[in-house]
Design a protein around this motif. Structure first.
Motif, PDB file in Angstrom:
ATOM      1  N   THR A  28      -9.126  -2.146  10.174  1.00 56.41           N
ATOM      2  CA  THR A  28      -9.610  -2.747   8.795  1.00 56.41           C
ATOM      3  C   THR A  28      -8.527  -3.286   7.957  1.00 56.41           C
ATOM      4  O   THR A  28      -7.456  -3.004   8.107  1.00 56.41           O
ATOM      5  CB  THR A  28      -9.899  -1.530   7.945  1.00 56.41           C
ATOM      6  OG1 THR A  28      -8.645  -0.467   7.741  1.00 56.41           O
ATOM      7  CG2 THR A  28     -11.027  -0.492   8.565  1.00 56.41           C
ATOM      8  N   SER A  29      -8.993  -4.084   7.108  1.00 54.61           N
ATOM      9  CA  SER A  29      -8.174  -5.027   6.347  1.00 54.61           C
ATOM     10  C   SER A  29      -8.191  -4.336   4.922  1.00 54.61           C
ATOM     11  O   SER A  29      -8.704  -3.397   4.934  1.00 54.61           O
ATOM     12  CB  SER A  29      -8.857  -6.518   6.152  1.00 54.61           C
ATOM     13  OG  SER A  29     -10.189  -6.253   5.516  1.00 54.61           O
ATOM     14  N   PRO A  30      -7.312  -4.879   4.049  1.00 60.46           N
ATOM     15  CA  PRO A  30      -6.806  -3.923   3.132  1.00 60.46           C
ATOM     16  C   PRO A  30      -8.102  -3.768   1.958  1.00 60.46           C
ATOM     17  O   PRO A  30      -7.953  -2.907   1.158  1.00 60.46           O
ATOM     18  CB  PRO A  30      -5.816  -4.883   2.330  1.00 60.46           C
ATOM     19  CG  PRO A  30      -5.184  -5.641   3.563  1.00 60.46           C
ATOM     20  CD  PRO A  30      -6.253  -5.840   4.431  1.00 60.46           C
ATOM     21  N   ASP A  31      -8.941  -4.664   2.119  1.00 60.33           N
ATOM     22  CA  ASP A  31      -9.985  -4.642   1.131  1.00 60.33           C
ATOM     23  C   ASP A  31     -11.134  -3.662   1.767  1.00 60.33           C
ATOM     24  O   ASP A  31     -12.247  -3.507   1.156  1.00 60.33           O
ATOM     25  CB  ASP A  31     -10.699  -6.011   1.195  1.00 60.33           C
ATOM     26  CG  ASP A  31     -11.354  -6.860   2.087  1.00 60.33           C
ATOM     27  OD1 ASP A  31     -11.024  -6.246   3.239  1.00 60.33           O
ATOM     28  OD2 ASP A  31     -11.743  -7.740   2.100  1.00 60.33           O
ATOM     29  N   GLY A  32     -11.011  -3.211   3.112  1.00 67.98           N
ATOM     30  CA  GLY A  32     -11.743  -2.021   3.592  1.00 67.98           C
ATOM     31  C   GLY A  32     -12.716  -2.551   4.620  1.00 67.98           C
ATOM     32  O   GLY A  32     -13.612  -1.868   5.114  1.00 67.98           O
ATOM     33  N   THR A  33     -12.928  -3.947   4.670  1.00 69.17           N
ATOM     34  CA  THR A  33     -13.874  -4.423   5.779  1.00 69.17           C
ATOM     35  C   THR A  33     -13.218  -4.235   7.169  1.00 69.17           C
ATOM     36  O   THR A  33     -11.978  -4.352   7.212  1.00 69.17           O
ATOM     37  CB  THR A  33     -14.077  -5.903   5.630  1.00 69.17           C
ATOM     38  OG1 THR A  33     -12.887  -6.675   5.585  1.00 69.17           O
ATOM     39  CG2 THR A  33     -14.786  -6.333   4.371  1.00 69.17           C
ATOM     40  N   HIS A  35     -12.497  -5.376  11.095  1.00 60.79           N
ATOM     41  CA  HIS A  35     -12.343  -6.739  11.958  1.00 60.79           C
ATOM     42  C   HIS A  35     -13.524  -6.615  13.141  1.00 60.79           C
ATOM     43  O   HIS A  35     -13.464  -5.496  13.824  1.00 60.79           O
ATOM     44  CB  HIS A  35     -10.890  -6.493  12.763  1.00 60.79           C
ATOM     45  CG  HIS A  35      -9.852  -6.576  11.506  1.00 60.79           C
ATOM     46  ND1 HIS A  35      -9.156  -7.973  11.292  1.00 60.79           N
ATOM     47  CD2 HIS A  35      -9.256  -5.971  10.699  1.00 60.79           C
ATOM     48  CE1 HIS A  35      -8.457  -8.017  10.263  1.00 60.79           C
ATOM     49  NE2 HIS A  35      -8.413  -6.600  10.028  1.00 60.79           N
TER      50      HIS A  35
END
Length: 60
Positions: A28-33, A35
């Motif tokens: 997951t990316s730092p904003d919660g989405t 990959h």
């Protein structure tokens, strides 16, 4: 939108005509989405159908 396959082709048995799909990973990316990764069918090389034998012989 649906597309018609050529008359001398048949749908791929492995992907059933859906040659490219998006697969989510556990990262997951730092904003919660999450990959995603695009995966194509190896049997039909990402085109969704196989040429019939007669069409392959003409094409070669």
């Amino acid at each position: 939108m649906a597309q018609n396959a050529p008359a001398d082709a048949r749908r791929c048995r492995n992907c059933d005509g859906f040659p490219a799909v998006k697969v989510t990973t556990d990262h997951t990316s730092p904003d919660g989405t999450r990959h995603t990764r695009t995966v194509t069918c190896r049997a039909c090389n990402g085109i969704g159908f196989h040429l019939r034998r007669a069409a392959r012989e003409v094409a070669a």
